[in-house]
Design a protein around this motif. Structure first.
Motif, PDB file in Angstrom:
ATOM      1  N   ALA A 127       1.407  19.519  -7.957  1.00 47.72           N
ATOM      2  CA  ALA A 127       2.101  18.257  -7.481  1.00 47.72           C
ATOM      3  C   ALA A 127       0.988  17.288  -6.430  1.00 47.72           C
ATOM      4  O   ALA A 127      -0.336  17.381  -5.998  1.00 47.72           O
ATOM      5  CB  ALA A 127       2.397  18.492  -5.282  1.00 47.72           C
ATOM      6  N   VAL A 128       1.714  15.478  -7.225  1.00 48.09           N
ATOM      7  CA  VAL A 128      -0.017  14.101  -6.592  1.00 48.09           C
ATOM      8  C   VAL A 128       1.073  13.464  -6.127  1.00 48.09           C
ATOM      9  O   VAL A 128       2.279  13.635  -6.141  1.00 48.09           O
ATOM     10  CB  VAL A 128      -0.109  14.377  -8.514  1.00 48.09           C
ATOM     11  CG1 VAL A 128      -1.123  12.603  -7.900  1.00 48.09           C
ATOM     12  CG2 VAL A 128      -1.029  15.218  -9.317  1.00 48.09           C
ATOM     13  N   GLU A 129       0.367  12.998  -5.083  1.00 48.48           N
ATOM     14  CA  GLU A 129       0.728  12.438  -4.277  1.00 48.48           C
ATOM     15  C   GLU A 129       0.994  11.079  -4.848  1.00 48.48           C
ATOM     16  O   GLU A 129      -0.400  10.480  -6.015  1.00 48.48           O
ATOM     17  CB  GLU A 129      -0.634  11.890  -2.706  1.00 48.48           C
ATOM     18  CG  GLU A 129       0.469  10.881  -2.305  1.00 48.48           C
ATOM     19  CD  GLU A 129      -0.864  11.227  -0.699  1.00 48.48           C
ATOM     20  OE1 GLU A 129      -0.342  10.488   0.664  1.00 48.48           O
ATOM     21  OE2 GLU A 129      -1.816  11.309  -0.866  1.00 48.48           O
ATOM     22  N   PRO A 130       2.159   9.877  -4.864  1.00 47.40           N
ATOM     23  CA  PRO A 130       2.370   8.573  -5.820  1.00 47.40           C
ATOM     24  C   PRO A 130       1.759   7.744  -5.132  1.00 47.40           C
ATOM     25  O   PRO A 130       1.519   7.683  -3.987  1.00 47.40           O
ATOM     26  CB  PRO A 130       3.940   8.604  -5.208  1.00 47.40           C
ATOM     27  CG  PRO A 130       4.371   9.156  -4.569  1.00 47.40           C
ATOM     28  CD  PRO A 130       3.319  10.374  -4.311  1.00 47.40           C
ATOM     29  N   LEU A 131       0.957   6.573  -5.540  1.00 44.79           N
ATOM     30  CA  LEU A 131       0.465   5.616  -5.275  1.00 44.79           C
ATOM     31  C   LEU A 131       1.243   4.967  -5.401  1.00 44.79           C
ATOM     32  O   LEU A 131       1.805   4.006  -6.146  1.00 44.79           O
ATOM     33  CB  LEU A 131      -0.930   4.893  -5.261  1.00 44.79           C
ATOM     34  CG  LEU A 131      -1.679   6.261  -6.030  1.00 44.79           C
ATOM     35  CD1 LEU A 131      -3.580   6.066  -7.045  1.00 44.79           C
ATOM     36  CD2 LEU A 131      -2.478   6.912  -4.565  1.00 44.79           C
ATOM     37  N   CYS A 132       2.282   4.162  -4.090  1.00 44.74           N
ATOM     38  CA  CYS A 132       2.515   2.445  -3.731  1.00 44.74           C
ATOM     39  C   CYS A 132       2.313   1.026  -3.748  1.00 44.74           C
ATOM     40  O   CYS A 132       0.816   1.547  -2.477  1.00 44.74           O
ATOM     41  CB  CYS A 132       3.912   3.428  -3.002  1.00 44.74           C
ATOM     42  SG  CYS A 132       4.285   4.507  -2.920  1.00 44.74           S
ATOM     43  N   ASP A 133       2.516   0.151  -4.125  1.00 39.43           N
ATOM     44  CA  ASP A 133       2.735  -1.125  -4.105  1.00 39.43           C
ATOM     45  C   ASP A 133       3.323  -1.326  -2.190  1.00 39.43           C
ATOM     46  O   ASP A 133       4.020  -0.348  -1.643  1.00 39.43           O
ATOM     47  CB  ASP A 133       2.789  -1.793  -5.062  1.00 39.43           C
ATOM     48  CG  ASP A 133       4.403  -2.182  -5.133  1.00 39.43           C
ATOM     49  OD1 ASP A 133       4.636  -1.839  -4.262  1.00 39.43           O
ATOM     50  OD2 ASP A 133       4.669  -2.769  -5.951  1.00 39.43           O
ATOM     51  N   GLU A 134       2.939  -2.720  -1.790  1.00 41.66           N
ATOM     52  CA  GLU A 134       3.919  -3.106  -0.496  1.00 41.66           C
ATOM     53  C   GLU A 134       5.127  -3.054  -0.720  1.00 41.66           C
ATOM     54  O   GLU A 134       5.918  -3.460   0.519  1.00 41.66           O
ATOM     55  CB  GLU A 134       2.608  -4.030  -0.664  1.00 41.66           C
ATOM     56  CG  GLU A 134       3.076  -5.080  -1.058  1.00 41.66           C
ATOM     57  CD  GLU A 134       2.296  -5.793  -2.606  1.00 41.66           C
ATOM     58  OE1 GLU A 134       1.953  -7.066  -3.001  1.00 41.66           O
ATOM     59  OE2 GLU A 134       1.447  -4.793  -2.521  1.00 41.66           O
ATOM     60  N   ASN A 135       5.313  -3.322  -1.789  1.00 41.07           N
ATOM     61  CA  ASN A 135       7.038  -2.813  -2.068  1.00 41.07           C
ATOM     62  C   ASN A 135       7.921  -2.321  -1.788  1.00 41.07           C
ATOM     63  O   ASN A 135       8.645  -1.908  -2.396  1.00 41.07           O
ATOM     64  CB  ASN A 135       8.048  -3.699  -3.064  1.00 41.07           C
ATOM     65  CG  ASN A 135       6.897  -5.603  -3.337  1.00 41.07           C
ATOM     66  OD1 ASN A 135       7.054  -6.077  -1.669  1.00 41.07           O
ATOM     67  ND2 ASN A 135       6.122  -6.273  -3.732  1.00 41.07           N
ATOM     68  N   GLY A 136       7.185  -0.538  -2.449  1.00 43.20           N
ATOM     69  CA  GLY A 136       7.369   0.037  -2.110  1.00 43.20           C
ATOM     70  C   GLY A 136       8.083   0.811  -3.682  1.00 43.20           C
ATOM     71  O   GLY A 136       8.125   1.442  -4.259  1.00 43.20           O
ATOM     72  N   PHE A 137       7.385   0.081  -4.355  1.00 41.31           N
ATOM     73  CA  PHE A 137       7.374   0.822  -6.576  1.00 41.31           C
ATOM     74  C   PHE A 137       5.799   1.300  -6.474  1.00 41.31           C
ATOM     75  O   PHE A 137       5.026   1.797  -6.122  1.00 41.31           O
ATOM     76  CB  PHE A 137       7.073  -0.787  -6.859  1.00 41.31           C
ATOM     77  CG  PHE A 137       8.641  -1.233  -6.827  1.00 41.31           C
ATOM     78  CD1 PHE A 137      10.073  -0.521  -7.903  1.00 41.31           C
ATOM     79  CD2 PHE A 137       8.420  -2.373  -6.799  1.00 41.31           C
ATOM     80  CE1 PHE A 137      10.928  -1.289  -7.688  1.00 41.31           C
ATOM     81  CE2 PHE A 137      10.141  -2.909  -6.075  1.00 41.31           C
ATOM     82  CZ  PHE A 137      11.309  -2.571  -6.580  1.00 41.31           C
ATOM     83  N   TYR A 138       5.547   1.108  -7.745  1.00 44.85           N
ATOM     84  CA  TYR A 138       4.824   2.003  -7.860  1.00 44.85           C
ATOM     85  C   TYR A 138       3.515   1.422  -8.484  1.00 44.85           C
ATOM     86  O   TYR A 138       3.590   0.337  -8.914  1.00 44.85           O
ATOM     87  CB  TYR A 138       5.137   3.326  -9.489  1.00 44.85           C
ATOM     88  CG  TYR A 138       5.534   4.629  -8.756  1.00 44.85           C
ATOM     89  CD1 TYR A 138       4.571   5.886  -8.708  1.00 44.85           C
ATOM     90  CD2 TYR A 138       6.858   4.768  -8.704  1.00 44.85           C
ATOM     91  CE1 TYR A 138       5.323   6.812  -7.959  1.00 44.85           C
ATOM     92  CE2 TYR A 138       7.431   5.450  -8.407  1.00 44.85           C
ATOM     93  CZ  TYR A 138       6.785   7.070  -8.478  1.00 44.85           C
ATOM     94  OH  TYR A 138       7.496   8.129  -8.009  1.00 44.85           O
ATOM     95  N   GLN A 139       2.087   1.915  -7.925  1.00 50.06           N
ATOM     96  CA  GLN A 139       1.184   0.586  -8.228  1.00 50.06           C
ATOM     97  C   GLN A 139       1.285   1.088 -10.080  1.00 50.06           C
ATOM     98  O   GLN A 139       1.203   2.354 -10.467  1.00 50.06           O
ATOM     99  CB  GLN A 139      -0.047   1.045  -7.605  1.00 50.06           C
ATOM    100  CG  GLN A 139      -0.089   1.207  -6.019  1.00 50.06           C
ATOM    101  CD  GLN A 139      -1.830   1.629  -5.742  1.00 50.06           C
ATOM    102  OE1 GLN A 139      -2.880   1.781  -6.170  1.00 50.06           O
ATOM    103  NE2 GLN A 139      -1.332   1.563  -4.341  1.00 50.06           N
ATOM    104  N   SER A 140       0.309   0.302 -10.584  1.00 52.72           N
ATOM    105  CA  SER A 140       0.444   0.506 -11.908  1.00 52.72           C
ATOM    106  C   SER A 140      -0.145   1.509 -12.544  1.00 52.72           C
ATOM    107  O   SER A 140      -0.559   2.254 -13.964  1.00 52.72           O
ATOM    108  CB  SER A 140      -0.208  -1.138 -12.779  1.00 52.72           C
ATOM    109  OG  SER A 140      -1.316  -1.268 -12.024  1.00 52.72           O
ATOM    110  N   LYS A 141      -2.055   2.116 -11.756  1.00 60.00           N
ATOM    111  CA  LYS A 141      -2.078   3.070 -12.039  1.00 60.00           C
ATOM    112  C   LYS A 141      -1.925   4.311 -11.409  1.00 60.00           C
ATOM    113  O   LYS A 141      -1.802   4.163 -10.246  1.00 60.00           O
ATOM    114  CB  LYS A 141      -3.731   3.010 -11.775  1.00 60.00           C
ATOM    115  CG  LYS A 141      -4.531   3.644 -12.303  1.00 60.00           C
ATOM    116  CD  LYS A 141      -6.112   3.174 -12.324  1.00 60.00           C
ATOM    117  CE  LYS A 141      -6.960   3.336 -11.080  1.00 60.00           C
ATOM    118  NZ  LYS A 141      -8.061   3.802 -10.811  1.00 60.00           N
ATOM    119  N   GLN A 142      -1.648   4.993 -11.905  1.00 62.07           N
ATOM    120  CA  GLN A 142      -1.172   6.900 -11.614  1.00 62.07           C
ATOM    121  C   GLN A 142      -2.647   7.526 -11.472  1.00 62.07           C
ATOM    122  O   GLN A 142      -2.143   7.903 -13.246  1.00 62.07           O
ATOM    123  CB  GLN A 142      -0.449   6.640 -10.866  1.00 62.07           C
ATOM    124  CG  GLN A 142       0.971   5.619 -10.948  1.00 62.07           C
ATOM    125  CD  GLN A 142       1.228   5.618  -9.400  1.00 62.07           C
ATOM    126  OE1 GLN A 142       0.955   6.826  -8.746  1.00 62.07           O
ATOM    127  NE2 GLN A 142       1.116   5.118  -8.560  1.00 62.07           N
TER     128      GLN A 142
END
Length: 235
Positions: A127-142
C-alpha cells in the motif's frame, strides 16, 4: 438504586474535580518537568488548575485524539504541528484533509490512514500513501517503489511519463498534466513538448519559430529563432 448512587457519587467527584479554589496551588507540590523527562513539549502551568508545568505528547497524523479531559484533568497529549483533532473521526488530521474530504485523493488518503490505524500503525504490504493537493485531488507526481509517474487529478497514469525515484527531485509533471487536460477538452492544434519525466522542455516551437519557456510552459523573454537554429536559443 445502587447504580443511581454510583452515578450520583461520580457526578459529585467530577464536579469537585473541575473546581479550582483560589489557594489551590498553595497545596500542590510540583514535580520538575524538563526536556530530559518530557517526550513532547513542556506547557507552562498546563497542569491541573494551572499550578504546575505539564508535558504533552505530540500525536502524529492518524493517532487517536478523543481523550481531552478526564475528571477535569487537562489532556497529556495533543495533535502535532499542522494537525488538528477531527471531531468526527477523533483522529489527528491535517488542515488539508479536513477541508477536502470529498476529493478523490483525500478520500483515498483517509482510507489509507484508517487501514494503517487498524493494523497497529503499519500500512498493508504494497500500500502506498497517496499525495494530495490542497483541493483534495492527486498531486501530479506519485511514487511507488523505485518509480515515479505522472497522474491526472483523479490519479490515473498519464501516457508513459515516468522517472526513477532517485532522479525525480525536479520532476513536476506540469507538461504531462497540461497535455492531458487539453486532450480531455477534445480540442486539437496545440502541441506539447514534454520531457520523458513529464516536465516541460526548456523551449517550445510553434511552426518553425521556437522560443524559451519556463517550467509552466510560459514564454521567457522575447527572443525567437528558426527551428533550424534551435542550438542558438540558449534557454
Amino acid at each position: 438504586m445502587l447504580k443511581f448512587l454510583i452515578c450520583f457519587s461520580l457526578s459529585l467527584v467530577v464536579s469537585e474535580a473541575i473546581q479550582c479554589l483560589p489557594n489551590q496551588c498553595a497545596m500542590v507540590r510540583c514535580a520538575a518537568v524538563t526536556q530530559d523527562t518530557c517526550n513532547g513539549v513542556i506547557v507552562p502551568n498546563g497542569g491541573f488548575c494551572g499550578c504546575c508545568d505539564s508535558c504533552k505528547e505530540m500525536l502524529i497524523e492518524g493517532a487517536y485524539c478523543g481523550s481531552t479531559f478526564l475528571l477535569g484533568m487537562p489532556s497529556n497529549s495533543q495533535c502535532g504541528d499542522g494537525l488538528h483533532c477531527d471531531t468526527h473521526t477523533m483522529r489527528c488530521v491535517s488542515k488539508t484533509a479536513r477541508e477536502t474530504q470529498t476529493g478523490p485523493c483525500a478520500a483515498a488518503h483517509q482510507q489509507y490512514l484508517a487501514t494503517k490505524q487498524q493494523n497497529g500503525g503499519f500500512g498493508l504490504l504494497g500500500a502506498v500513501e497517496p499525495l494530495c493537493d490542497e483541493n483534495g485531488f492527486y498531486q501530479s507526481k506519485q511514487c511507488e517503489g523505485s518509480v515515479c509517474t505522472c497522474v491526472s487529478k483523479q490519479g490515473k497514469n498519464i501516457l508513459d511519463y515516468r522517472a526513477d525515484i532517485w532522479r525525480s527531485n525536479d520532476m513536476d509533471c506540469q507538461c504531462a498534466r497540461d497535455q492531458q487536460e487539453y486532450m480531455d477538452t477534445g480540442l486539437i492544434g496545440r502541441f506539447f513538448y514534454c520531457t520523458p519525466n513529464g516536465n516541460y522542455q526548456n523551449h517550445q516551437c510553434l511552426g518553425s519559430v521556437c522560443h524559451c519557456i519556463d517550467n509552466r510552459g510560459q514564454m521567457l523573454g522575447t527572443k525567437t529563432v528558426n527551428i533550424g537554429d534551435l542550438d542558438k536559443l540558449n534557454c
